[in-house]
Scaffold this motif. Sequence first.
Motif, PDB file in Angstrom:
ATOM      1  N   UNK A 127     -10.025  -0.060   7.293  1.00 20.17           N
ATOM      2  CA  UNK A 127     -11.186   0.286   6.343  1.00 20.17           C
ATOM      3  C   UNK A 127     -10.797   0.846   5.249  1.00 20.17           C
ATOM      4  N   UNK A 128     -10.090   2.109   5.083  1.00 24.00           N
ATOM      5  CA  UNK A 128      -9.647   2.391   4.033  1.00 24.00           C
ATOM      6  C   UNK A 128      -8.982   1.820   2.983  1.00 24.00           C
ATOM      7  N   UNK A 129      -8.069   0.995   3.606  1.00 24.37           N
ATOM      8  CA  UNK A 129      -7.202  -0.182   2.620  1.00 24.37           C
ATOM      9  C   UNK A 129      -8.171  -1.019   1.880  1.00 24.37           C
ATOM     10  N   UNK A 130      -9.106  -1.505   2.727  1.00 23.91           N
ATOM     11  CA  UNK A 130     -10.095  -2.445   2.220  1.00 23.91           C
ATOM     12  C   UNK A 130     -10.850  -1.855   1.166  1.00 23.91           C
ATOM     13  N   UNK A 131     -11.304  -0.658   1.352  1.00 24.65           N
ATOM     14  CA  UNK A 131     -11.939   0.007   0.351  1.00 24.65           C
ATOM     15  C   UNK A 131     -11.242   0.166  -0.952  1.00 24.65           C
ATOM     16  N   UNK A 132      -9.950   0.674  -0.549  1.00 24.82           N
ATOM     17  CA  UNK A 132      -9.147   0.894  -1.697  1.00 24.82           C
ATOM     18  C   UNK A 132      -8.841  -0.217  -2.563  1.00 24.82           C
ATOM     19  N   UNK A 133      -8.443  -1.355  -1.933  1.00 24.58           N
ATOM     20  CA  UNK A 133      -8.370  -2.591  -2.698  1.00 24.58           C
ATOM     21  C   UNK A 133      -9.581  -3.211  -3.340  1.00 24.58           C
ATOM     22  N   UNK A 134     -10.677  -3.174  -2.737  1.00 24.04           N
ATOM     23  CA  UNK A 134     -11.613  -3.722  -3.209  1.00 24.04           C
ATOM     24  C   UNK A 134     -12.291  -2.690  -4.457  1.00 24.04           C
ATOM     25  N   UNK A 160      -3.012   9.282   0.716  1.00 23.91           N
ATOM     26  CA  UNK A 160      -3.925   8.509   1.869  1.00 23.91           C
ATOM     27  C   UNK A 160      -3.469   7.198   1.804  1.00 23.91           C
ATOM     28  N   UNK A 161      -2.818   6.423   0.816  1.00 26.80           N
ATOM     29  CA  UNK A 161      -2.374   5.292   1.052  1.00 26.80           C
ATOM     30  C   UNK A 161      -1.015   5.031   1.822  1.00 26.80           C
ATOM     31  N   UNK A 162      -0.219   6.216   1.678  1.00 25.79           N
ATOM     32  CA  UNK A 162       1.108   6.229   2.423  1.00 25.79           C
ATOM     33  C   UNK A 162       0.735   6.402   3.698  1.00 25.79           C
ATOM     34  N   UNK A 163      -0.115   7.372   4.128  1.00 27.86           N
ATOM     35  CA  UNK A 163      -0.609   7.576   5.442  1.00 27.86           C
ATOM     36  C   UNK A 163      -1.159   6.430   6.086  1.00 27.86           C
ATOM     37  N   UNK A 164      -2.122   5.694   5.333  1.00 24.64           N
ATOM     38  CA  UNK A 164      -2.617   4.313   5.880  1.00 24.64           C
ATOM     39  C   UNK A 164      -1.467   3.313   6.218  1.00 24.64           C
ATOM     40  N   UNK A 217       0.743  -1.318   0.042  1.00 23.18           N
ATOM     41  CA  UNK A 217      -0.040   0.008   0.028  1.00 23.18           C
ATOM     42  C   UNK A 217       0.807   1.195  -0.015  1.00 23.18           C
ATOM     43  N   UNK A 218       1.916   1.210   0.883  1.00 24.26           N
ATOM     44  CA  UNK A 218       2.694   2.470   0.977  1.00 24.26           C
ATOM     45  C   UNK A 218       3.442   2.588  -0.520  1.00 24.26           C
ATOM     46  N   UNK A 219       4.193   1.644  -0.869  1.00 26.57           N
ATOM     47  CA  UNK A 219       4.677   1.733  -2.003  1.00 26.57           C
ATOM     48  C   UNK A 219       3.810   2.100  -3.219  1.00 26.57           C
ATOM     49  N   UNK A 220       2.875   1.618  -3.536  1.00 25.50           N
ATOM     50  CA  UNK A 220       1.640   1.779  -4.288  1.00 25.50           C
ATOM     51  C   UNK A 220       1.329   3.191  -4.270  1.00 25.50           C
ATOM     52  N   UNK A 221       1.121   3.945  -2.984  1.00 30.72           N
ATOM     53  CA  UNK A 221       0.759   5.400  -2.868  1.00 30.72           C
ATOM     54  C   UNK A 221       2.057   6.038  -3.267  1.00 30.72           C
ATOM     55  N   UNK A 222       3.369   5.883  -3.181  1.00 30.27           N
ATOM     56  CA  UNK A 222       4.343   6.571  -3.581  1.00 30.27           C
ATOM     57  C   UNK A 222       4.437   6.482  -4.877  1.00 30.27           C
TER      58      UNK A 222
END
Length: 139
Positions: A78-85, A56-60, A21-26
Amino acid sequence: MTAKTKNVTYWTTTALIAFFIGSGGAGQLVQFQRNPHGVVPALGYPMYFFAILGVWKMLGAIAILVPGLPRLKEWAYAGIFFDLTGAAASCAAVGGYGAYGFHVLAPLILTVVTAVSWALRPQSRIIGVLFPSTDSRPV
Protein backbone atom coordinates in the motif's frame (compact mmCIF):
# COMPACT_ATOMS: atom_id res chain seq x y z
CA MET A 1 -1.28 -19.27 -16.04
CA THR A 2 0.70 -22.20 -14.70
CA ALA A 3 2.00 -22.20 -11.15
CA LYS A 4 5.59 -21.97 -12.39
CA THR A 5 4.80 -18.98 -14.63
CA LYS A 6 2.94 -17.28 -11.78
CA ASN A 7 5.86 -17.87 -9.42
CA VAL A 8 8.46 -16.56 -11.90
CA THR A 9 6.32 -13.51 -12.71
CA TYR A 10 5.77 -12.81 -9.00
CA TRP A 11 9.47 -12.95 -8.14
CA THR A 12 10.48 -10.97 -11.22
CA THR A 13 8.03 -8.13 -10.51
CA THR A 14 8.81 -8.23 -6.78
CA ALA A 15 12.56 -8.03 -7.43
CA LEU A 16 12.06 -5.13 -9.84
CA ILE A 17 9.91 -3.20 -7.39
CA ALA A 18 12.26 -3.90 -4.48
CA PHE A 19 15.21 -2.73 -6.57
CA PHE A 20 13.60 0.48 -7.82
CA ILE A 21 11.95 1.41 -4.53
CA GLY A 22 14.91 0.43 -2.36
CA SER A 23 17.52 2.13 -4.55
CA GLY A 24 15.27 5.18 -4.92
CA GLY A 25 15.00 5.40 -1.15
CA ALA A 26 18.78 5.10 -0.77
CA GLY A 27 19.23 7.78 -3.42
CA GLN A 28 16.88 10.10 -1.57
CA LEU A 29 18.85 9.65 1.63
CA VAL A 30 22.11 10.40 -0.16
CA GLN A 31 20.55 13.42 -1.82
CA PHE A 32 19.28 14.62 1.54
CA GLN A 33 22.79 14.49 2.97
CA ARG A 34 24.83 15.72 -0.02
CA ASN A 35 22.67 17.71 -2.43
CA PRO A 36 19.76 19.28 -0.60
CA HIS A 37 18.88 21.46 -3.57
CA GLY A 38 18.49 18.70 -6.16
CA VAL A 39 14.89 17.92 -7.12
CA VAL A 40 13.20 19.37 -4.05
CA PRO A 41 12.77 22.98 -5.26
CA ALA A 42 10.97 21.78 -8.40
CA LEU A 43 8.40 19.78 -6.44
CA GLY A 44 8.05 22.20 -3.54
CA TYR A 45 8.37 19.63 -0.75
CA PRO A 46 10.51 20.30 2.32
CA MET A 47 13.87 18.54 2.29
CA TYR A 48 13.17 16.47 5.39
CA PHE A 49 10.25 14.88 3.53
CA PHE A 50 12.69 13.11 1.20
CA ALA A 51 14.69 11.75 4.12
CA ILE A 52 11.53 10.32 5.70
CA LEU A 53 10.38 8.94 2.34
CA GLY A 54 13.80 7.41 1.66
CA VAL A 55 13.83 5.50 4.94
CA TRP A 56 10.30 4.17 4.43
CA LYS A 57 11.00 3.15 0.85
CA MET A 58 14.04 1.14 1.88
CA LEU A 59 12.06 -0.56 4.67
CA GLY A 60 9.19 -1.26 2.25
CA ALA A 61 11.54 -2.90 -0.25
CA ILE A 62 12.90 -5.15 2.49
CA ALA A 63 9.39 -5.97 3.75
CA ILE A 64 8.17 -7.30 0.40
CA LEU A 65 11.27 -9.49 -0.02
CA VAL A 66 11.56 -11.22 3.37
CA PRO A 67 9.51 -14.36 4.02
CA GLY A 68 6.48 -14.28 6.30
CA LEU A 69 5.00 -11.10 7.78
CA PRO A 70 1.96 -10.99 5.45
CA ARG A 71 0.35 -8.02 7.24
CA LEU A 72 3.54 -5.99 6.96
CA LYS A 73 3.71 -6.85 3.25
CA GLU A 74 0.17 -5.53 2.75
CA TRP A 75 1.21 -2.24 4.36
CA ALA A 76 4.39 -2.13 2.30
CA TYR A 77 2.50 -2.70 -0.96
CA ALA A 78 0.00 0.00 0.00
CA GLY A 79 2.81 2.41 0.87
CA ILE A 80 4.60 1.71 -2.41
CA PHE A 81 1.34 2.26 -4.33
CA PHE A 82 0.71 5.59 -2.55
CA ASP A 83 4.33 6.66 -3.06
CA LEU A 84 4.34 5.91 -6.79
CA THR A 85 0.96 7.43 -7.58
CA GLY A 86 1.84 10.43 -5.40
CA ALA A 87 5.12 10.85 -7.29
CA ALA A 88 3.30 10.80 -10.63
CA ALA A 89 0.69 13.29 -9.39
CA SER A 90 3.37 15.57 -7.91
CA CYS A 91 5.36 15.64 -11.16
CA ALA A 92 2.21 16.26 -13.18
CA ALA A 93 1.14 19.05 -10.81
CA VAL A 94 4.39 20.99 -11.37
CA GLY A 95 4.29 20.51 -15.15
CA GLY A 96 6.54 17.45 -15.27
CA TYR A 97 4.87 16.14 -18.41
CA GLY A 98 5.52 16.88 -22.04
CA ALA A 99 9.27 16.66 -22.61
CA TYR A 100 9.64 15.46 -19.03
CA GLY A 101 6.74 13.04 -19.23
CA PHE A 102 9.04 10.25 -18.15
CA HIS A 103 8.77 11.55 -14.57
CA VAL A 104 5.02 10.99 -14.69
CA LEU A 105 5.00 7.77 -16.73
CA ALA A 106 7.77 5.90 -14.88
CA PRO A 107 5.99 5.89 -11.50
CA LEU A 108 2.76 4.83 -13.18
CA ILE A 109 4.50 1.94 -14.94
CA LEU A 110 6.06 0.88 -11.64
CA THR A 111 2.60 1.09 -10.06
CA VAL A 112 1.39 -1.51 -12.55
CA VAL A 113 4.40 -3.72 -11.76
CA THR A 114 3.62 -3.33 -8.04
CA ALA A 115 -0.01 -4.34 -8.61
CA VAL A 116 1.11 -7.43 -10.56
CA SER A 117 3.51 -8.42 -7.76
CA TRP A 118 0.78 -7.93 -5.16
CA ALA A 119 -1.82 -9.86 -7.16
CA LEU A 120 0.48 -12.83 -7.81
CA ARG A 121 1.95 -13.18 -4.31
CA PRO A 122 1.99 -16.73 -2.93
CA GLN A 123 -0.62 -17.94 -0.48
CA SER A 124 1.89 -17.73 2.39
CA ARG A 125 2.10 -13.95 1.81
CA ILE A 126 -1.66 -13.31 1.76
CA ILE A 127 -3.94 -12.25 4.61
CA GLY A 128 -7.47 -13.46 4.06
CA VAL A 129 -9.36 -13.32 0.77
CA LEU A 130 -10.09 -10.05 -1.04
CA PHE A 131 -13.27 -11.31 -2.71
CA PRO A 132 -14.83 -14.09 -0.63
CA SER A 133 -16.70 -16.74 -2.54
CA THR A 134 -20.47 -16.82 -2.17
CA ASP A 135 -20.56 -20.63 -2.12
CA SER A 136 -18.23 -20.96 0.93
CA ARG A 137 -15.26 -22.08 -1.18
CA PRO A 138 -12.17 -19.87 -1.35
CA VAL A 139 -11.67 -18.01 -4.62
